[in-house]
Design a protein around this motif. Structure first.
Motif, PDB file in Angstrom:
ATOM      1  N   ARG A  69      50.385 -45.564   7.217  1.00 30.81           N
ATOM      2  CA  ARG A  69      49.984 -44.296   6.611  1.00 30.81           C
ATOM      3  C   ARG A  69      50.992 -43.193   6.913  1.00 30.81           C
ATOM      4  O   ARG A  69      50.901 -42.102   6.381  1.00 30.81           O
ATOM      5  CB  ARG A  69      48.614 -43.868   7.153  1.00 30.81           C
ATOM      6  CG  ARG A  69      47.512 -44.862   6.885  1.00 30.81           C
ATOM      7  CD  ARG A  69      46.251 -44.469   7.609  1.00 30.81           C
ATOM      8  NE  ARG A  69      46.482 -44.478   9.054  1.00 30.81           N
ATOM      9  CZ  ARG A  69      45.618 -44.014   9.951  1.00 30.81           C
ATOM     10  NH1 ARG A  69      44.478 -43.481   9.560  1.00 30.81           N
ATOM     11  NH2 ARG A  69      45.884 -44.069  11.228  1.00 30.81           N
ATOM     12  N   ASN A  70      51.955 -43.480   7.762  1.00 29.27           N
ATOM     13  CA  ASN A  70      52.874 -42.472   8.248  1.00 29.27           C
ATOM     14  C   ASN A  70      54.290 -42.796   7.821  1.00 29.27           C
ATOM     15  O   ASN A  70      54.536 -43.805   7.164  1.00 29.27           O
ATOM     16  CB  ASN A  70      52.798 -42.443   9.783  1.00 29.27           C
ATOM     17  CG  ASN A  70      52.959 -41.059  10.346  1.00 29.27           C
ATOM     18  OD1 ASN A  70      53.653 -40.233   9.777  1.00 29.27           O
ATOM     19  ND2 ASN A  70      52.317 -40.812  11.465  1.00 29.27           N
ATOM     20  N   TYR A  71      55.228 -41.968   8.210  1.00 29.96           N
ATOM     21  CA  TYR A  71      56.626 -42.284   7.999  1.00 29.96           C
ATOM     22  C   TYR A  71      56.907 -43.558   8.773  1.00 29.96           C
ATOM     23  O   TYR A  71      56.428 -43.747   9.876  1.00 29.96           O
ATOM     24  CB  TYR A  71      57.535 -41.176   8.534  1.00 29.96           C
ATOM     25  CG  TYR A  71      57.204 -39.803   8.018  1.00 29.96           C
ATOM     26  CD1 TYR A  71      57.361 -39.518   6.667  1.00 29.96           C
ATOM     27  CD2 TYR A  71      56.735 -38.820   8.850  1.00 29.96           C
ATOM     28  CE1 TYR A  71      57.068 -38.262   6.181  1.00 29.96           C
ATOM     29  CE2 TYR A  71      56.435 -37.560   8.374  1.00 29.96           C
ATOM     30  CZ  TYR A  71      56.610 -37.296   7.042  1.00 29.96           C
ATOM     31  OH  TYR A  71      56.320 -36.057   6.553  1.00 29.96           O
ATOM     32  N   GLY A  72      57.686 -44.424   8.186  1.00 31.47           N
ATOM     33  CA  GLY A  72      57.909 -45.689   8.869  1.00 31.47           C
ATOM     34  C   GLY A  72      59.336 -46.156   8.761  1.00 31.47           C
ATOM     35  O   GLY A  72      60.268 -45.380   8.906  1.00 31.47           O
ATOM     36  N   GLU A  73      59.463 -47.411   8.473  1.00 31.91           N
ATOM     37  CA  GLU A  73      60.769 -48.035   8.381  1.00 31.91           C
ATOM     38  C   GLU A  73      61.490 -47.520   7.141  1.00 31.91           C
ATOM     39  O   GLU A  73      60.943 -47.538   6.047  1.00 31.91           O
ATOM     40  CB  GLU A  73      60.607 -49.551   8.286  1.00 31.91           C
ATOM     41  CG  GLU A  73      59.755 -50.162   9.380  1.00 31.91           C
ATOM     42  CD  GLU A  73      60.376 -50.028  10.755  1.00 31.91           C
ATOM     43  OE1 GLU A  73      61.617 -50.112  10.864  1.00 31.91           O
ATOM     44  OE2 GLU A  73      59.635 -49.826  11.714  1.00 31.91           O
ATOM     45  N   LEU A  74      62.740 -47.103   7.301  1.00 32.74           N
ATOM     46  CA  LEU A  74      63.481 -46.542   6.172  1.00 32.74           C
ATOM     47  C   LEU A  74      63.692 -47.558   5.060  1.00 32.74           C
ATOM     48  O   LEU A  74      63.716 -47.206   3.888  1.00 32.74           O
ATOM     49  CB  LEU A  74      64.837 -46.011   6.642  1.00 32.74           C
ATOM     50  CG  LEU A  74      64.782 -44.722   7.432  1.00 32.74           C
ATOM     51  CD1 LEU A  74      66.185 -44.333   7.903  1.00 32.74           C
ATOM     52  CD2 LEU A  74      64.181 -43.598   6.615  1.00 32.74           C
ATOM     53  N   ALA A  75      63.859 -48.820   5.405  1.00 30.29           N
ATOM     54  CA  ALA A  75      64.101 -49.851   4.381  1.00 30.29           C
ATOM     55  C   ALA A  75      62.799 -50.450   3.868  1.00 30.29           C
ATOM     56  O   ALA A  75      62.823 -51.333   3.021  1.00 30.29           O
ATOM     57  CB  ALA A  75      65.001 -50.945   4.939  1.00 30.29           C
ATOM     58  N   GLY A  76      61.663 -49.988   4.363  1.00 27.72           N
ATOM     59  CA  GLY A  76      60.378 -50.477   3.887  1.00 27.72           C
ATOM     60  C   GLY A  76      59.634 -51.290   4.928  1.00 27.72           C
ATOM     61  O   GLY A  76      60.190 -51.737   5.926  1.00 27.72           O
ATOM     62  N   VAL A  77      58.356 -51.477   4.695  1.00 23.66           N
ATOM     63  CA  VAL A  77      57.483 -52.229   5.595  1.00 23.66           C
ATOM     64  C   VAL A  77      57.867 -53.709   5.541  1.00 23.66           C
ATOM     65  O   VAL A  77      57.961 -54.299   4.460  1.00 23.66           O
ATOM     66  CB  VAL A  77      56.005 -52.026   5.186  1.00 23.66           C
ATOM     67  CG1 VAL A  77      55.072 -52.886   6.001  1.00 23.66           C
ATOM     68  CG2 VAL A  77      55.625 -50.554   5.297  1.00 23.66           C
ATOM     69  N   ASP A  78      58.097 -54.295   6.709  1.00 21.77           N
ATOM     70  CA  ASP A  78      58.554 -55.690   6.772  1.00 21.77           C
ATOM     71  C   ASP A  78      57.635 -56.655   6.029  1.00 21.77           C
ATOM     72  O   ASP A  78      58.113 -57.567   5.359  1.00 21.77           O
ATOM     73  CB  ASP A  78      58.689 -56.142   8.231  1.00 21.77           C
ATOM     74  CG  ASP A  78      59.944 -55.583   8.893  1.00 21.77           C
ATOM     75  OD1 ASP A  78      60.868 -55.170   8.171  1.00 21.77           O
ATOM     76  OD2 ASP A  78      59.988 -55.564  10.137  1.00 21.77           O
ATOM     77  N   GLU A  79      56.319 -56.478   6.162  1.00 26.50           N
ATOM     78  CA  GLU A  79      55.402 -57.382   5.493  1.00 26.50           C
ATOM     79  C   GLU A  79      55.559 -57.320   3.969  1.00 26.50           C
ATOM     80  O   GLU A  79      55.490 -58.337   3.282  1.00 26.50           O
ATOM     81  CB  GLU A  79      53.953 -57.073   5.894  1.00 26.50           C
ATOM     82  CG  GLU A  79      53.606 -57.443   7.326  1.00 26.50           C
ATOM     83  CD  GLU A  79      53.996 -56.399   8.374  1.00 26.50           C
ATOM     84  OE1 GLU A  79      53.551 -56.531   9.511  1.00 26.50           O
ATOM     85  OE2 GLU A  79      54.753 -55.452   8.055  1.00 26.50           O
ATOM     86  N   CYS A  80      55.780 -56.119   3.441  1.00 19.46           N
ATOM     87  CA  CYS A  80      56.021 -55.956   1.996  1.00 19.46           C
ATOM     88  C   CYS A  80      57.347 -56.594   1.609  1.00 19.46           C
ATOM     89  O   CYS A  80      57.452 -57.271   0.587  1.00 19.46           O
ATOM     90  CB  CYS A  80      56.068 -54.478   1.641  1.00 19.46           C
ATOM     91  SG  CYS A  80      54.571 -53.866   0.911  1.00 19.46           S
ATOM     92  N   LYS A  81      58.349 -56.341   2.417  1.00 16.39           N
ATOM     93  CA  LYS A  81      59.669 -56.905   2.135  1.00 16.39           C
ATOM     94  C   LYS A  81      59.608 -58.437   2.133  1.00 16.39           C
ATOM     95  O   LYS A  81      60.222 -59.079   1.289  1.00 16.39           O
ATOM     96  CB  LYS A  81      60.689 -56.406   3.157  1.00 16.39           C
ATOM     97  CG  LYS A  81      61.026 -54.937   2.972  1.00 16.39           C
ATOM     98  CD  LYS A  81      61.801 -54.332   4.117  1.00 16.39           C
ATOM     99  CE  LYS A  81      63.047 -55.090   4.446  1.00 16.39           C
ATOM    100  NZ  LYS A  81      63.844 -54.480   5.510  1.00 16.39           N
TER     101      LYS A  81
END
Length: 188
Positions: A69-81
């Protein structure tokens, strides 16, 4: 306050060793350090869950412990990736998740290249004269609108039965240094 420029080489080496030792001691404490500014904590984020008709749940925390829900990984959420890596037959490290729009990412990349260059120390495209993009046709009007907005010359690349005319692409890339990019459509 120490003046490093007035230190001798030996003094700087001793100072570096002392600071490095302090750093390693602090690191060994294992405390998480997040220096981002303006980042809400989980209590603040929990306040909005009721608006969504939900209670806080562990589904909002990634395997690495990032609250999605917050600022996170710049390249995206690992699970989504990983989901898209599996779908596309790619390695997760080659997937970038950004915002909700690939068009926004493309626009930002072109603007950055025009203003700052594409890598550290490179000359910005905006200082290199005419910039050209290879544009497979039929293409996507939004890609072409980016070129038009920034005065980028578009070179039409015809489609063959197998996709864009790769011989033509190769010819342009090898012979014209003003060609800086090519638009492409998604595989899926």
């Amino acid at each position: 306050m120490k003046s490093y420029e007035k230190m001798t080489a030996k003094e700087r080496e001793r100072e570096y060793a002392a600071v490095k030792k302090q750093y390693e001691e602090l690191k060994a404490l294992g405390r998480p350090l997040d220096m981002s500014r303006g980042k809400p904590n989980s209590v603040q984020l929990d306040l909005s869950m009721g608006l969504l008709g939900q209670e806080p749940t562990e589904l909002i925390i990634t395997y690495k412990g990032t609250d999605v829900r917050n600022y996170g990984e710049l390249a995206g959420v690992d699970e989504c990736k990983q989901l898209f890596a599996d779908l596309l037959g790619l390695e997760q490290k080659n997937i970038i998740m950004g915002g909700q729009s690939s068009l926004s990412l493309m626009y930002d990349c072109v603007v950055r290249a025009l203003l700052l260059g594409v890598y550290n120390g490179s000359k910005p495209w905006g200082q290199q004269g005419t910039i050209k993009f290879l544009c497979p046709v039929p293409g996507y009007d939004r890609h072409f609108a980016i070129c038009q907005e920034f005065g980028i010359e578009m070179i039409n690349i015809p489609m063959t039965a197998d996709g864009p005319d790769m011989d033509m692409i190769k010819q342009y890339v090898e012979s014209d240094p003003q060609v800086k990019g090519i638009w492409g459509g998604p595989k899926y």
